[in-house]
Design an enzyme around this catalytic site. Sequence first.
Site, mmCIF file in Angstrom:
data_model
loop_
_atom_site.group_PDB
_atom_site.id
_atom_site.type_symbol
_atom_site.label_atom_id
_atom_site.label_comp_id
_atom_site.label_asym_id
_atom_site.label_seq_id
_atom_site.Cartn_x
_atom_site.Cartn_y
_atom_site.Cartn_z
ATOM 1 N N HIS A 42 74.123 48.707 22.947
ATOM 2 C CA HIS A 42 75.280 49.292 22.282
ATOM 3 C C HIS A 42 74.852 49.754 20.897
ATOM 4 O O HIS A 42 74.025 49.097 20.244
ATOM 5 C CB HIS A 42 76.416 48.282 22.136
ATOM 6 C CG HIS A 42 77.020 47.838 23.427
ATOM 7 N ND1 HIS A 42 77.494 48.721 24.370
ATOM 8 C CD2 HIS A 42 77.228 46.597 23.940
ATOM 9 C CE1 HIS A 42 77.970 48.051 25.399
ATOM 10 N NE2 HIS A 42 77.823 46.764 25.166
ATOM 11 N N ALA A 69 78.227 52.545 31.297
ATOM 12 C CA ALA A 69 78.023 51.200 31.825
ATOM 13 C C ALA A 69 79.356 50.464 31.921
ATOM 14 O O ALA A 69 80.307 50.775 31.198
ATOM 15 C CB ALA A 69 77.064 50.418 30.931
ATOM 16 N N CYS A 82 70.328 47.501 32.576
ATOM 17 C CA CYS A 82 71.061 47.012 33.757
ATOM 18 C C CYS A 82 70.124 46.625 34.895
ATOM 19 O O CYS A 82 70.511 46.652 36.068
ATOM 20 C CB CYS A 82 72.089 48.039 34.218
ATOM 21 S SG CYS A 82 73.307 48.434 32.944
ATOM 22 N N GLY A 92 79.961 40.296 33.327
ATOM 23 C CA GLY A 92 79.063 40.521 34.438
ATOM 24 C C GLY A 92 77.992 41.548 34.077
ATOM 25 O O GLY A 92 78.115 42.272 33.092
#
Length: 241
Positions: A94, A162, A193, A88
């Site tokens: 990263h 996150a 996001c 999701g």
Amino acid sequence: MVNDRQSLDLTTFARATGGAVEWRISDAPVSYPEAVAAMEQRVAAIAKDDAPELVWLLEHPPLYTSGTSGKAADLLDPRFPMFETGRGGQLTYHGPGQRVAYVMLDLKRRRPDVRAYVAGLEEWIIRTLAAFNVRGEQREGRVGVWVKRPDKGAGFEDKIAAIGVRLRRWVSFHGIAINVEPDLSHFAAIVPCGVADARYGVTSLVDLGHPVGLADVDIALRQAFEDVFGASKSPLPEAVR
């Protein structure tokens, strides 16, 4: 520390049949496809009760991932590889200096409630940050954990961790990412996001003035995890090379 939008009874996350969670740490950065393949395999084994639940701590090389709500327009500069993923959420980064924790738990035997599980992950992060005297907070409509930044101005907040999850046969995978000391400039190539408001940025423990390393965060993660999700298999995380 859980806010009013999601009350959390921590005892409901203890595994109904007992059993302890295994912990692993990868010392070298793990490629994203390799990590996903390993998670898929472990999730299938957990669902069959052929393997214990697992928390896997690792770093990735610099890369971006896009969740099920990701928008192509949120990738501003494709400077690193982009991976579509079934978790999701939207776009995130990263890279080295960020502690990723992939969490594979059998929620059917714990508590089959996705919203409560996400709240549990948030609480886990908040308790971990508290070990370093950092006050993490949840925000309605903004998944993840945030810290207030009055030094930047009234109403400014930065995201420090996150969350993105996926379930298969009620076994969770993917998980959380805490910014310990990543290169924060790498977040500038995306709309993290999907939050474009200039008041909301990205930070890390080191950026906030806490000179800690991944090993310090790993210890705090382990202690806080057991408070929220229950016992683990070994007294200390076992590294995997």
